[in-house]
Write an enzyme that holds these catalytic residues in place. Structure first.
Site, PDB file in Angstrom:
ATOM      1  N   HIS A  90      -2.343  -3.001  18.005  1.00  0.00           N
ATOM      2  CA  HIS A  90      -2.480  -1.576  17.652  1.00  0.00           C
ATOM      3  C   HIS A  90      -3.041  -1.460  16.244  1.00  0.00           C
ATOM      4  O   HIS A  90      -2.734  -2.282  15.372  1.00  0.00           O
ATOM      5  CB  HIS A  90      -1.162  -0.820  17.801  1.00  0.00           C
ATOM      6  CG  HIS A  90      -0.038  -1.284  16.931  1.00  0.00           C
ATOM      7  ND1 HIS A  90       0.133  -0.855  15.628  1.00  0.00           N
ATOM      8  CD2 HIS A  90       0.983  -2.146  17.162  1.00  0.00           C
ATOM      9  CE1 HIS A  90       1.205  -1.423  15.100  1.00  0.00           C
ATOM     10  NE2 HIS A  90       1.743  -2.224  16.004  1.00  0.00           N
ATOM     11  N   ASP A  92      -2.835   1.561  14.504  1.00  0.00           N
ATOM     12  CA  ASP A  92      -2.068   2.507  13.704  1.00  0.00           C
ATOM     13  C   ASP A  92      -0.985   1.768  12.934  1.00  0.00           C
ATOM     14  O   ASP A  92      -0.591   0.652  13.307  1.00  0.00           O
ATOM     15  CB  ASP A  92      -1.464   3.611  14.573  1.00  0.00           C
ATOM     16  CG  ASP A  92      -0.320   3.114  15.446  1.00  0.00           C
ATOM     17  OD1 ASP A  92      -0.544   2.161  16.220  1.00  0.00           O
ATOM     18  OD2 ASP A  92       0.801   3.659  15.363  1.00  0.00           O
ATOM     19  N   ASP A 123       1.292  -6.025  10.877  1.00  0.00           N
ATOM     20  CA  ASP A 123       1.717  -5.122  11.965  1.00  0.00           C
ATOM     21  C   ASP A 123       0.831  -3.891  11.999  1.00  0.00           C
ATOM     22  O   ASP A 123       1.135  -2.890  11.377  1.00  0.00           O
ATOM     23  CB  ASP A 123       3.178  -4.738  11.718  1.00  0.00           C
ATOM     24  CG  ASP A 123       3.755  -3.840  12.792  1.00  0.00           C
ATOM     25  OD1 ASP A 123       3.263  -3.882  13.930  1.00  0.00           O
ATOM     26  OD2 ASP A 123       4.692  -3.083  12.490  1.00  0.00           O
ATOM     27  N   GLU A 156       1.187   3.379  18.427  1.00  0.00           N
ATOM     28  CA  GLU A 156       2.364   2.575  18.784  1.00  0.00           C
ATOM     29  C   GLU A 156       3.540   2.861  17.861  1.00  0.00           C
ATOM     30  O   GLU A 156       4.687   2.954  18.305  1.00  0.00           O
ATOM     31  CB  GLU A 156       1.998   1.093  18.738  1.00  0.00           C
ATOM     32  CG  GLU A 156       3.058   0.167  19.339  1.00  0.00           C
ATOM     33  CD  GLU A 156       4.149  -0.243  18.354  1.00  0.00           C
ATOM     34  OE1 GLU A 156       5.218  -0.683  18.799  1.00  0.00           O
ATOM     35  OE2 GLU A 156       3.929  -0.099  17.132  1.00  0.00           O
ATOM     36  N   GLU A 157       3.265   2.998  16.565  1.00  0.00           N
ATOM     37  CA  GLU A 157       4.350   3.176  15.605  1.00  0.00           C
ATOM     38  C   GLU A 157       5.072   4.513  15.761  1.00  0.00           C
ATOM     39  O   GLU A 157       6.229   4.651  15.356  1.00  0.00           O
ATOM     40  CB  GLU A 157       3.824   3.046  14.168  1.00  0.00           C
ATOM     41  CG  GLU A 157       3.208   1.701  13.833  1.00  0.00           C
ATOM     42  CD  GLU A 157       4.225   0.567  13.746  1.00  0.00           C
ATOM     43  OE1 GLU A 157       5.402   0.779  14.101  1.00  0.00           O
ATOM     44  OE2 GLU A 157       3.841  -0.531  13.332  1.00  0.00           O
ATOM     45  N   HIS A 423       6.924  -2.650   8.078  1.00  0.00           N
ATOM     46  CA  HIS A 423       7.547  -1.334   7.937  1.00  0.00           C
ATOM     47  C   HIS A 423       8.131  -1.109   6.553  1.00  0.00           C
ATOM     48  O   HIS A 423       8.641  -0.019   6.279  1.00  0.00           O
ATOM     49  CB  HIS A 423       8.638  -1.082   8.991  1.00  0.00           C
ATOM     50  CG  HIS A 423       8.150  -1.026  10.392  1.00  0.00           C
ATOM     51  ND1 HIS A 423       8.833  -0.386  11.405  1.00  0.00           N
ATOM     52  CD2 HIS A 423       7.036  -1.528  10.985  1.00  0.00           C
ATOM     53  CE1 HIS A 423       8.175  -0.505  12.542  1.00  0.00           C
ATOM     54  NE2 HIS A 423       7.079  -1.203  12.313  1.00  0.00           N
TER      55      HIS A 423
END
Length: 451
Positions: A90, A92, A123, A156-157, A423
């Protein structure tokens, strides 16, 4: 890494990979368009589409998914009669949180102490670069022996399910014999790991109202029902004394069978402060891979700066519940909502709203694809044995794909090992992991084609 042509090619391509990752990281592609311009996500999507076209992909398309974001699709045709492998990542990313807390700007890829720092570096923009490196290495060493589909998700996030709904509406688009989800990570740097389970998730927004408006705490405090105090009672009811998650009716005693996670290592990985204890019971692996976990993601209440002596009439929170494999996320949502309503004190008015949901996932580790990956990892990580681990996070698309393509073999690998701090502030990627995993993915595709 032992010398072989694929590994040598990947090593030679790393400078280009770093430059490309820097370009991709520069897009502030957070799929929350109230906070970040949609044009940033569109720019990242177009970057991915252009990269796929440059590699010879056909049918490259920006797919408008039902949640208002775009996923990028492309198809690279292999030899006649070859198997088809879907590669997922992903583009995003999570918001950067406090940009001032970053050592270097979050959207500028910066090398420091042997790692590359930037939001999305691990990520999962790094996952896209991993896929490109693997394919380039194969093209330089005899060609890509399978049909390859790539899908790069744009939300996705956020957990808003756009790609899941799109896939359900177009079931042939992503059909494949094997699926590599490039959005997890090794248990630690240098230890090859395939993630075999994912917890599902649900998010519930809670609002509690007690008064027509705020009241002076000196005049009314002590008898007037405080909505913020009621909310705090509700949130506290979601944890036992030891910190274990306690949602009425939801089992929380499952045990993890597989790779152990030593408590000392977890404390280091999680950067737990000295003297602060871990929460919950059972092993660390039980707690983060096999059992439910509740987290309060946010509370709407007066900030400390500027607070007035008032009894609060209304308060809100967002609660996340991670759901272990074997538990239906929709049922867990109902249990969480019922728990909140049952534990709201003083007859306060409570409203709950589900704002995100994804099912848990468990892989079939006895498949030929797993053997192909085991052999590939043995070359990419000489002297190390492939490990199976769980992951506490959620990738809702996994269950959607497993449901649509029950015969497909799904493997989860990626760059999000603990040091990556995904994150969090100062997210980073290990270039050595990018190199090794790109080699492993290339060799996996070759092994799988021959199997």
């Amino acid at each position: 890494m032992s010398s072989n042509p694929v590994a040598e090619t990947v090593a030679s391509l790393l400078p280009r990979a770093k430059a490309e990752l820097a370009e991709l990281v520069s897009f502030k592609s957070v799929a929350d368009f109230d906070q970040f311009p949609k044009s940033e996500s569109e720019g990242a999507a177009n970057w991915v589409a252009d990269a796929l076209r440059a590699e010879g992909f056909e049918d490259v398309a920006l797919l408008d998914t039902p949640d208002g974001t775009q996923s990028v699709y492309g198809h690279l045709r292999g030899p006649e009669g070859a198997k088809t492998v879907l590669l997922y990542a992903h583009y995003d990313v999570q918001p950067p949180l406090d940009e001032a807390a970053w050592t270097t700007p979050p959207f500028e890829l910066t090398e420091r102490d042997g790692r590359w720092y930037g939001r999305g570096s691990a990520d999962c923009k790094g996952g896209l670069i991993m896929h490109l490196l693997a394919l380039r290495a194969l093209k330089a060493n005899g060609g890509v022996p399978v049909h390859v589909k790539v899908i790069a998700e744009g939300s996705e996030e956020m957990g808003t399910g756009g790609l899941e709904r799109y896939a359900e509406q177009h079931p042939e688009l992503l059909r494949a014999d094997a699926i590599v989800i490039g959005d997890t990570g090794n248990f630690r740097v240098g230890l090859p790991t395939v993630t075999t389970t994912l917890r599902g998730m649900t998010q519930v927004r809670v609002r509690i109202d007690t008064l027509a408006g705020n009241l002076h705490s000196g005049q009314f405090g002590g008898a007037a029902p405080d909505a913020l105090a009621a909310l705090i009672r509700v949130l506290d009811s979601l944890r036992a004394e030891d910190g274990s998650t306690t949602v009425d009716g939801l089992s929380a005693d499952a045990a993890w069978e597989g790779l152990a996670y030593e408590e000392a290592q977890f404390r280091t990985d999680a950067k737990v402060l000295d003297g602060v204890g871990l929460i919950g019971g059972g092993s660390v692996a039980d707690r983060i891979w096999a059992r439910p976990a509740v987290t309060v993601l946010g509370i709407d209440c007066p900030p400390v700066v500027g607070a007035t002596p008032s009894v609060q009439s209304s308060a809100r929170a967002v609660i996340s519940l991670r759901v272990p494999p074997g538990v239906d996320a929709a049922e867990a949502t109902k249990l969480l909502q019922a728990h909140v309503e049952a534990h709201t004190p003083w007859g306060a008015r409570v409203h709950t709203e589900q704002v995100g949901q994804g099912q848990a996932f468990r892989a079939d580790t006895d498949s030929p694809a797993y053997q192909a990956m085991t052999d590939a990892m043995a070359v990419a990580y000489p002297g190390e044995r492939l490990q199976y681990a769980g992951q506490g996070g959620s990738i809702p698309l996994c269950n959607t794909l497993a449901g649509l393509y029950p015969d497909a073999e799904i493997l989860l690998i990626g760059l999000s090992e603990p040091e990556a701090q995904i994150h969090a502030v100062d997210e980073s990627v290990s270039p050595e992991e990018l190199e090794r995993l790109s080699v492993a993915e290339a060799l996996f595709l070759r092994n799988y084609a021959a199997g």
